[in-house]
Scaffold this active site. Structure first.
Site, PDB file in Angstrom:
ATOM      1  CB  CYS A   1       8.078   5.812 -16.275  1.00 38.63           C
ATOM      2  SG  CYS A   1       8.193   5.675 -18.048  1.00 38.63           S
TER       3      CYS A   1
ATOM      4  CG  HIS B   1      -4.278  -5.626 -12.437  1.00 33.92           C
ATOM      5  ND1 HIS B   1      -4.448  -6.586 -11.466  1.00 33.92           N
ATOM      6  CD2 HIS B   1      -3.172  -4.938 -12.103  1.00 33.92           C
ATOM      7  CE1 HIS B   1      -3.466  -6.480 -10.587  1.00 33.92           C
ATOM      8  NE2 HIS B   1      -2.678  -5.491 -10.952  1.00 33.92           N
TER       9      HIS B   1
ATOM     10  CG  HIS C   1      -1.528  -5.755  -0.347  1.00 33.36           C
ATOM     11  ND1 HIS C   1      -2.456  -6.617  -0.877  1.00 33.36           N
ATOM     12  CD2 HIS C   1      -0.996  -5.080  -1.395  1.00 33.36           C
ATOM     13  CE1 HIS C   1      -2.497  -6.441  -2.190  1.00 33.36           C
ATOM     14  NE2 HIS C   1      -1.618  -5.525  -2.537  1.00 33.36           N
TER      15      HIS C   1
HETATM   16  N1  GLN Z   1      -1.842   0.173  -0.211  1.00 36.93           N
HETATM   17  C1  GLN Z   1      -1.420   0.240  -1.552  1.00 36.93           C
HETATM   18  C2  GLN Z   1      -2.590   0.644  -2.450  1.00 36.93           C
HETATM   19  O1  GLN Z   1      -3.660   0.263  -2.193  1.00 36.93           O
HETATM   20  C3  GLN Z   1      -0.867  -1.065  -2.030  1.00 36.93           C
HETATM   21  C4  GLN Z   1      -0.440  -1.016  -3.470  1.00 36.93           C
HETATM   22  C5  GLN Z   1       0.271  -2.232  -3.956  1.00 36.93           C
HETATM   23  O2  GLN Z   1       0.174  -3.292  -3.393  1.00 36.93           O
HETATM   24  N2  GLN Z   1       0.979  -2.132  -5.030  1.00 36.93           N
HETATM   25  O3  GLN Z   1      -2.426   1.293  -3.449  1.00 36.93           O
HETATM   26 ZN    ZN Z   2      -1.049  -4.888  -4.378  1.00 40.31          ZN
END
Ligand code: GLN
Ligand code: ZN
Length: 767
Positions: free
Chosen positions: A526, A704, A651
């Site tokens: 969540c 992941h 990113h």
């Molecule tokens: N800088 C963030 C991390 O490394 C980026 C996370 C993301 O892209 N969701 O957690």
């Molecule tokens: Zn990311």
């Protein structure tokens, strides 16, 4: 059935205290038996039905509950489990294996549900698919709702076209999944047949959000075929096709020529377009489920304005054919304001979460139909009008200093002054990193101990100093680790952040937080989105302290780590009293100040994460240019304060950006890191084919999963990257942040990554 006046499209299931989350996680850890998970689930269903019933809602979904995701439930109901899961005999084990993977199989792919932050499981279909329809679970839920005294339990199903459009075909990725229409439709027919003897008349809600995308223009014949056939399965079924998130004019016109009972349209996120089809709905004398209460945002409804909208609709559609509903399922907003005791009462009075939405719906219905209001309703109406009036004139919402700055915005809507080609030379000179420079995306593992310390700090059980010391210790250990394995561009690890948006939201003015405003993101996960209620500004530096501390520990470049304005916007509940673009620019100004403070403090590389850049894209192409313009401008406003020798990174954690590659390049970030490992390298070809000048770090392994990738594997991955991009342009990093992983895997994986880079550098004669 004309007695249905109000209709709830769907309700959340995770529970107002996240009961389902905790039960699921305990069950997964083997701490509770299945019976206990089932008992909690039944309790939640009962409670949620009771809320809807008490609020006077007529049509209540009996099967919007799910242990993981309703698309996955559909996969199971239709018997479309991918081959590799079929050998798992126990249906519960099979279900959770598809959702989460097990020792032998990776989980099925998960992706965002249209333009929301809710994730669904992507069905996998093969050309020779054979379903095995089993409606018993739905039938049980129906009986359960009846037993709970719900007068009109409504059965929610993901419609066949949305199901197909959201599916993939792993055996022939080039084929459109809609090509399997002829195989899927009979399964839906069978499903409806199995549901046709439940009652004298059973209401079915077919959800077809794909109808609000531009894909709808190509679906004409399929829509007609599907609903002509499905609506005729049984006279005992009443089929309603519900769309949400935008207008559905193309599909609506076609549906009017089929025997469905009615159609659901979103009148809040459609820019007025759904009004265009009212005449054809009236001519076909079908019912209209009008989405008029916001299911995606949390500001109190202006009931008088909504009544005017309904009156407008009622000029064409007779009131007895008009059913009032939220704009979409209430799954996308938190449950209730009941627990928000710490929130500023004024801000709280501006809000309505799901249970308050139900009350609004009932009240609006009474107003619209000219019913005599009860005492409570009169009180509620007064409170609502009053809160709106207060909000309109609330000085805390408007900040003159922010307004003044906003007036100068035109001078800031541009790329950085020095072009990339020149900047990058200066940056190479300054930092001297080798081709295939190694780095990470920002976060490092957040251990249970760290989370515990943060909880204790928030509860006031430990002092600020103690908390800060813990964070410093973590940073120090993290920097030492990165040096030890010889990463080149370091990060501090983001240990002070619970969440990449919450952390910044908490430090910005104009942003409020709920204590319990959780919204399901996927499975048991969540998020608690910030509530942006006023003008946004940054009273004090937010990250400089941690970044400079980290930099003081090493001679290697330390990347400053910020969340970008577009991502903060897209992952928050955003005020509705000014255009979203304005709010985004305000956030951009705040983050800009942070960029400047970081560079002044000697931080030479600054990463501005835009993880949610893509999910904010409107579903309709016609709206995209506006979004792209303000999103790009916001990124520029944030970053063009950087000196040429300050290197700006960004990113994004997805790889499907071939369609937005021009926009990504236009962002003008010196370096972008992106997700690649999970999606295959095909997607990277775009860089070669089209030419791309900036530096890129395509993730070389998937974060992941707890799997540790081998040196060979990553060497091969780097070779694959080198086929599309020259070494000088390439950075080597994981796919995303490491915060959800454990230290042992992270240590092993990153060490292997560095080894792989060294293998390739030797081959290239770089070392
Ligand atoms: N800088 C963030 C991390 O490394 C980026 C996370 C993301 O892209 N969701 O957690
Ligand atoms: Zn990311």
């Amino acid at each position: 059935m004309s007695k249905i006046q109000t209709w709830n499209i769907g309700f959340g299931r995770i529970g107002e205290q996240r009961e389902l989350k905790f039960a699921l996680e305990k069950y997964w850890r083997g701490e509770i038996p299945l019976e206990e998970l089932e008992a909690t689930s039944a309790q939640l269903r009962k409670r949620h039905w009771a809320y809807q019933k008490e609020a006077g809602i007529d049509a209540v979904s009996c099967n919007d509950f799910s242990w993981y995701d309703q698309t996955l439930d559909m996969v199971a109901t239709l018997g479309l489990e991918p081959e590799c899961f079929r050998s798992i005999e126990d249906p519960v084990a099979r279900y959770f294996a598809m959702a989460r993977g097990d020792e032998q199989r990776p989980a099925m792919e998960m992706t965002k549900w249209f333009n929301t932050n809710y994730h669904y499981i992507v069905p996998e279909l093969s050309a020779d698919l054979k379903g095995r329809v089993d409606a018993s679970g739905i039938r049980e839920r129906y009986a359960e709702a009846k037993a709970a005294d719900i007068a009109t339990p409504k059965i929610n199903l993901i419609g066949p076209l949305t199901f197909l459009a959201n599916a993939k075909r792993p055996d022939s990725p080039d084929q459109n999944s809609l090509g399997l229409f002829d195989r899927i439709l009979p399964l839906y027919e069978e499903l409806l047949r199995q549901l046709s003897d439940l009652d004298n008349e059973t209401v079915i809600q077919m959800e077809e959000p794909v109808f609000v995308t531009d894909e709808a223009t190509q679906l004409g014949l399929l829509i007609r075929t599907a609903y002509e056939r499905l609506a005729q399965i049984s006279p005992k079924l009443r089929l309603y096709v519900v769309s949400y998130f935008d207008h559905a004019v193309e599909a609506a016109r076609i549906l009017m020529q089929t025997p469905v009972a009615g159609i659901g349209l979103d009148f809040l996120y459609d820019e007025g377009r759904n009004l265009e089809v009212l005449t054809s709905i009236a001519q076909s004398s079908k019912e209209l489920i009008a989405g008029v209460i916001d299911g995606r945002n949390i500001w109190r409804t202006d009931l008088d304005a909504r009544k005017r909208l309904l009156d407008e609709i009622a000029k064409t559609i007779p009131a007895e054919k008009l059913i009032l509903a939220p704009s979409c399922s209430l799954l996308h907003i938190p449950y209730t304001l009941r627990y928000e005791e710490k929130m500023d009462p004024k801000v709280r009075s501006y809000l309505a979460f799901a249970t308050e939405r139900l009350e609004e719906l009932d009240l609006l219905n009474a107003l619209f139909r000219g019913e005599k209001l009860s005492e409570t309703q009169r009180g509620a109406l007064e409170a609502s009008r009053e809160a709106l009036a207060v909000r309109r004139s609330d000085s805390a919402v408007t900040d003159p200093a922010v307004r003044e700055r906003m007036a100068t915005l035109d001078t800031l809507r541009h790329k950085r002054d020095v072009p990339f080609k020149e900047r990058i030379l200066r940056q190479h000179e300054r930092f001297g990193y080798l081709p295939l420079a190694t780095t990470t995306i920002g976060s490092f593992p957040q251990t249970p101990e760290l989370r515990q310390v943060r909880r204790r700090y928030k509860r006031g059980e430990i002092t600020q100093e103690e908390y800060d010391r813990t964070i410093e210790e973590q940073i120090k250990a993290c920097v030492e680790f990165q040096e030890r394995i010889d990463l080149e561009v370091l990060v501090h690890g983001e240990f002070e952040r619970n969440d990449m948006v919450e952390y910044f939201g908490e430090q910005l003015s104009g942003v409020a937080f709920s204590e319990n405003g959780w919204v399901q993101s996927y499975g048991s996960r969540c998020v608690k989105p910030p509530l942006i209620y006023g003008d946004v500004s940054r009273p004090e530096p937010m990250t400089v302290r941690w970044s400079t501390y980290a930099q003081s520990l090493t001679d290697r470049p330390m990347k400053g780590m910020l969340t970008g304005p577009v991502t903060i916007l897209n992952w928050s509940f955003v005020r509705d009293d000014q255009p979203r673009a304005e709010t985004c620019y305000q956030i951009a100004l705040a983050i800009r100040d942070e960029v400047d403070d970081l560079q002044k403090a000697g931080i030479g590389m600054i990463q501005v994460d835009e993880a949610a850049f893509k999910e904010g894209y409107p579903l309709r192409a016609a709206k995209r240019p506006d979004y792209e313009r303000f999103a790009l401008e916001s990124f520029w406003i944030t970053t063009n304060v950087a000196k040429p020798e300050t290197q700006i990174h960004t990113h994004m954690c997805y790889s499907e950006f071939n369609d937005i590659i021009d926009t990504i390049e236009a962002m003008d970030a010196d370096v972008i890191s992106i997700e690649t490992a999970r999606s295959g390298n095909v997607l990277l070809r775009i860089f070669k084919e089209r030419g791309y000048e900036m530096e890129i770090g395509p993730g070389v392994y998937d974060i992941h999963s707890p799997r540790i990738p081998s040196v060979e594997e990553m060497t091969a991955q780097i070779h694959a990257l080198l086929e599309v991009l020259p070494p000088r342009q390439l950075w080597i990093n994981p796919d995303c942040g490491l915060k959800t992983r454990g230290w042992p895997e992270v240590e092993a994986s990153l060490a292997n990554m560095v080894r792989a880079v060294n293998v390739v550098r030797k081959e290239l004669g770089l070392i």
